[in-house]
Design a protein around this motif. Structure first.
Motif, PDB file in Angstrom:
ATOM      1  N   GLY A 161       0.822  -1.206   0.000  1.00 61.71           N
ATOM      2  CA  GLY A 161       0.000   0.000   0.000  1.00 61.71           C
ATOM      3  C   GLY A 161       0.856   1.257   0.000  1.00 61.71           C
ATOM      4  O   GLY A 161       0.542   2.230  -0.690  1.00 61.71           O
ATOM      5  N   LYS A 162       1.937   1.228   0.762  1.00 64.62           N
ATOM      6  CA  LYS A 162       2.839   2.379   0.807  1.00 64.62           C
ATOM      7  C   LYS A 162       3.511   2.599  -0.549  1.00 64.62           C
ATOM      8  O   LYS A 162       3.723   3.736  -0.983  1.00 64.62           O
ATOM      9  N   ALA A 163       3.842   1.483  -1.220  1.00 72.82           N
ATOM     10  CA  ALA A 163       4.458   1.589  -2.543  1.00 72.82           C
ATOM     11  C   ALA A 163       3.475   2.181  -3.548  1.00 72.82           C
ATOM     12  O   ALA A 163       3.811   3.081  -4.317  1.00 72.82           O
ATOM     13  N   GLU A 164       2.246   1.693  -3.537  1.00 69.46           N
ATOM     14  CA  GLU A 164       1.230   2.177  -4.470  1.00 69.46           C
ATOM     15  C   GLU A 164       0.864   3.629  -4.190  1.00 69.46           C
ATOM     16  O   GLU A 164       0.618   4.408  -5.112  1.00 69.46           O
ATOM     17  N   GLU A 165       0.824   3.972  -2.922  1.00 70.21           N
ATOM     18  CA  GLU A 165       0.503   5.353  -2.545  1.00 70.21           C
ATOM     19  C   GLU A 165       1.572   6.312  -3.053  1.00 70.21           C
ATOM     20  O   GLU A 165       1.280   7.428  -3.499  1.00 70.21           O
ATOM     21  N   SER A 166       2.817   5.861  -3.013  1.00 69.81           N
ATOM     22  CA  SER A 166       3.924   6.681  -3.486  1.00 69.81           C
ATOM     23  C   SER A 166       3.856   6.881  -4.989  1.00 69.81           C
ATOM     24  O   SER A 166       4.123   7.957  -5.510  1.00 69.81           O
ATOM     25  N   GLY A 167       3.466   5.807  -5.698  1.00 70.93           N
ATOM     26  CA  GLY A 167       3.423   5.881  -7.151  1.00 70.93           C
ATOM     27  C   GLY A 167       2.118   6.402  -7.700  1.00 70.93           C
ATOM     28  O   GLY A 167       2.029   6.767  -8.875  1.00 70.93           O
ATOM     29  N   LYS A 168       1.086   6.434  -6.866  1.00 67.01           N
ATOM     30  CA  LYS A 168      -0.242   6.887  -7.280  1.00 67.01           C
ATOM     31  C   LYS A 168      -0.700   6.119  -8.518  1.00 67.01           C
ATOM     32  O   LYS A 168      -0.594   4.917  -8.594  1.00 67.01           O
ATOM     33  N   GLU A 169      -1.228   6.842  -9.521  1.00 64.60           N
ATOM     34  CA  GLU A 169      -1.768   6.145 -10.692  1.00 64.60           C
ATOM     35  C   GLU A 169      -0.692   5.699 -11.672  1.00 64.60           C
ATOM     36  O   GLU A 169      -0.970   5.016 -12.652  1.00 64.60           O
ATOM     37  N   ASN A 170       0.573   6.050 -11.417  1.00 67.46           N
ATOM     38  CA  ASN A 170       1.658   5.702 -12.343  1.00 67.46           C
ATOM     39  C   ASN A 170       2.406   4.430 -11.953  1.00 67.46           C
ATOM     40  O   ASN A 170       3.426   4.099 -12.548  1.00 67.46           O
ATOM     41  N   LEU A 171       1.891   3.724 -10.935  1.00 64.49           N
ATOM     42  CA  LEU A 171       2.541   2.487 -10.502  1.00 64.49           C
ATOM     43  C   LEU A 171       1.501   1.388 -10.351  1.00 64.49           C
ATOM     44  O   LEU A 171       0.438   1.598  -9.777  1.00 64.49           O
ATOM     45  N   SER A 172       1.804   0.222 -10.912  1.00 64.95           N
ATOM     46  CA  SER A 172       0.895  -0.911 -10.760  1.00 64.95           C
ATOM     47  C   SER A 172       1.660  -2.092 -10.181  1.00 64.95           C
ATOM     48  O   SER A 172       2.827  -2.313 -10.508  1.00 64.95           O
TER      49      SER A 172
ATOM     50  N   ILE B  21       6.338 -12.915  -4.343  1.00 64.91           N
ATOM     51  CA  ILE B  21       6.951 -12.033  -5.340  1.00 64.91           C
ATOM     52  C   ILE B  21       5.865 -11.231  -6.046  1.00 64.91           C
ATOM     53  O   ILE B  21       4.830 -11.761  -6.444  1.00 64.91           O
ATOM     54  N   TYR B  22       6.140  -9.947  -6.224  1.00 66.78           N
ATOM     55  CA  TYR B  22       5.177  -9.053  -6.848  1.00 66.78           C
ATOM     56  C   TYR B  22       5.809  -8.338  -8.044  1.00 66.78           C
ATOM     57  O   TYR B  22       6.953  -7.876  -7.976  1.00 66.78           O
ATOM     58  N   GLY B  23       5.064  -8.274  -9.130  1.00 66.26           N
ATOM     59  CA  GLY B  23       5.532  -7.554 -10.309  1.00 66.26           C
ATOM     60  C   GLY B  23       5.195  -6.085 -10.155  1.00 66.26           C
ATOM     61  O   GLY B  23       4.080  -5.726  -9.798  1.00 66.26           O
ATOM     62  N   VAL B  24       6.171  -5.215 -10.417  1.00 69.56           N
ATOM     63  CA  VAL B  24       5.981  -3.772 -10.277  1.00 69.56           C
ATOM     64  C   VAL B  24       6.236  -3.106 -11.626  1.00 69.56           C
ATOM     65  O   VAL B  24       7.262  -3.353 -12.267  1.00 69.56           O
ATOM     66  N   ILE B  25       5.304  -2.274 -12.063  1.00 63.64           N
ATOM     67  CA  ILE B  25       5.442  -1.560 -13.329  1.00 63.64           C
ATOM     68  C   ILE B  25       5.260  -0.067 -13.068  1.00 63.64           C
ATOM     69  O   ILE B  25       4.241   0.360 -12.536  1.00 63.64           O
ATOM     70  N   ALA B  26       6.274   0.713 -13.445  1.00 63.26           N
ATOM     71  CA  ALA B  26       6.209   2.168 -13.296  1.00 63.26           C
ATOM     72  C   ALA B  26       6.086   2.808 -14.666  1.00 63.26           C
ATOM     73  O   ALA B  26       6.802   2.444 -15.603  1.00 63.26           O
ATOM     74  N   THR B  27       5.186   3.748 -14.791  1.00 64.51           N
ATOM     75  CA  THR B  27       4.962   4.450 -16.051  1.00 64.51           C
ATOM     76  C   THR B  27       5.211   5.942 -15.859  1.00 64.51           C
ATOM     77  O   THR B  27       4.755   6.534 -14.882  1.00 64.51           O
ATOM     78  N   ALA B  28       5.943   6.549 -16.789  1.00 63.07           N
ATOM     79  CA  ALA B  28       6.247   7.979 -16.700  1.00 63.07           C
ATOM     80  C   ALA B  28       6.541   8.518 -18.094  1.00 63.07           C
ATOM     81  O   ALA B  28       6.576   7.771 -19.075  1.00 63.07           O
ATOM     82  N   LYS B  29       6.777   9.804 -18.177  1.00 70.54           N
ATOM     83  CA  LYS B  29       7.014  10.425 -19.489  1.00 70.54           C
ATOM     84  C   LYS B  29       8.418  10.138 -20.017  1.00 70.54           C
ATOM     85  O   LYS B  29       8.673  10.281 -21.215  1.00 70.54           O
ATOM     86  N   ASP B  30       9.339   9.753 -19.146  1.00 71.79           N
ATOM     87  CA  ASP B  30      10.676   9.387 -19.598  1.00 71.79           C
ATOM     88  C   ASP B  30      11.273   8.356 -18.646  1.00 71.79           C
ATOM     89  O   ASP B  30      10.756   8.104 -17.563  1.00 71.79           O
ATOM     90  N   TYR B  31      12.368   7.734 -19.066  1.00 73.02           N
ATOM     91  CA  TYR B  31      12.989   6.655 -18.294  1.00 73.02           C
ATOM     92  C   TYR B  31      13.545   7.149 -16.959  1.00 73.02           C
ATOM     93  O   TYR B  31      13.489   6.435 -15.955  1.00 73.02           O
ATOM     94  N   LYS B  32      14.080   8.354 -16.941  1.00 78.07           N
ATOM     95  CA  LYS B  32      14.649   8.892 -15.709  1.00 78.07           C
ATOM     96  C   LYS B  32      13.584   8.998 -14.633  1.00 78.07           C
ATOM     97  O   LYS B  32      13.796   8.608 -13.484  1.00 78.07           O
ATOM     98  N   GLU B  33      12.419   9.521 -15.006  1.00 81.01           N
ATOM     99  CA  GLU B  33      11.324   9.679 -14.050  1.00 81.01           C
ATOM    100  C   GLU B  33      10.767   8.324 -13.631  1.00 81.01           C
ATOM    101  O   GLU B  33      10.421   8.110 -12.462  1.00 81.01           O
ATOM    102  N   ALA B  34      10.691   7.376 -14.599  1.00 79.77           N
ATOM    103  CA  ALA B  34      10.175   6.041 -14.288  1.00 79.77           C
ATOM    104  C   ALA B  34      11.108   5.307 -13.330  1.00 79.77           C
ATOM    105  O   ALA B  34      10.657   4.631 -12.401  1.00 79.77           O
ATOM    106  N   GLU B  35      12.412   5.432 -13.560  1.00 75.09           N
ATOM    107  CA  GLU B  35      13.392   4.795 -12.674  1.00 75.09           C
ATOM    108  C   GLU B  35      13.283   5.352 -11.257  1.00 75.09           C
ATOM    109  O   GLU B  35      13.336   4.612 -10.271  1.00 75.09           O
TER     110      GLU B  35
END
Length: 260
Positions: free
Chosen positions: A199-210, A218-232
């Motif tokens: 929950g803390k991880a999802e809260e940090s990423g808001k709608e840009n993290l699944s 084990i959980y799969g984590v996907i981060a979405t952003a406008k560029d790789y630097k922001e996604a990382e």
């Protein structure tokens, strides 16, 4: 390409190259962005034993290389093909494609207004260089904020035509990166601890993290952003929050990046 960098590249820099000559123990290539030649020794073409170097490269092929060493006095540039990861290759290729797309837009505007495309390119890049990493980054900002066109310091007619061309040809894009998060808590309420961590991880990423459950803790984590630097940055900060929570509650965990 209109983009031509001056001088020599930096060591460890990734460069797009065109293979010009293949020999038994070495490959010669032109650094497209610098207009200089470099060499890839056979040991830097691919890991492991190479029986036939032409199984990996051939004249005219575009390859992404890492700069190993530079001798400015002799003009020698040593390159490596095998030290470039798939992620690095993808980022570089995407960057080149974005640059080419940006230049096509300038060519369209220049032709329509009967301007010299090179002069227009040089004027814009000079005015935006301190604020934007690339011409494409500037165009992306125009898509989301029309006022950004002012940064190019163009006359009203050219600015209007450029803004129209950019908005009709470039859409807001996003990139995604993936990872695996392993969480374990030995506390009596360990299941709840792990849920809280996620929950803390999802809260940090808001709608840009699944986050999705893969099995065996084990959980799969996907981060979405406008560029790789922001996604990382997003996936790192979110994962660290989850890891810190389980470690503070009789648990352990680890995060692993997944190459797409």
């Amino acid at each position: 390409m209109l983009l031509q960098k001056k001088g020599f590249p930096e060591e460890d820099e990734l460069v797009m190259c065109t293979v010009t000559k293949v020999q038994f123990h070495s490959v010669f290539a032109n650094l497209d962005e610098y207009g200089k030649g470099g060499m890839i020794h056979i040991s830097e073409v691919s890991p492991g034993r190479i029986r036939n170097i032409r199984d990996f490269v051939k004249e005219g092929k575009k390859v992404v290389c890492k700069v190993l060493r530079i001798n400015t006095e002799r003009g020698h540039i040593d390159l490596s093909l095998r030290r470039v990861t798939e992620t690095q290759k993808r980022k570089k290729v995407d960057g080149i494609k974005q640059q080419q797309k940006s230049e096509k837009i300038l060519e369209f505007v220049s032709k329509d207004l009967k301007l010299d495309v090179k002069e227009l390119y040089e004027k814009i890049t000079k005015n935006i260089s301190e604020k934007y990493e690339s011409l494409y980054d500037f165009f992306q900002q125009i898509v989301t904020d029309s006022d950004a066109i002012k940064d190019a310091d163009l006359d009203a007619k050219t600015a209007k035509k450029l803004e129209e061309a950019v908005k009709s040809r470039i859409k807001e894009v996003s990139v995604k990166i993936e990872g695996k998060l392993k969480l374990t808590s030995y506390a009596g309420n360990g299941v709840d601890i792990v849920k809280e961590a996620l929950g803390k991880a999802e809260e940090s990423g808001k709608e840009n993290l699944s986050i999705k459950y893969l099995g065996a803790g084990i959980y799969g984590v996907i981060a979405t952003a406008k560029d790789y630097k922001e996604a990382e940055k997003l996936i790192k900060e979110s994962s660290e929050k989850a890891l810190n929570h389980v470690r503070e509650n009789e648990g352990e965990g680890e995060f692993e990046r997944v190459e797409a």
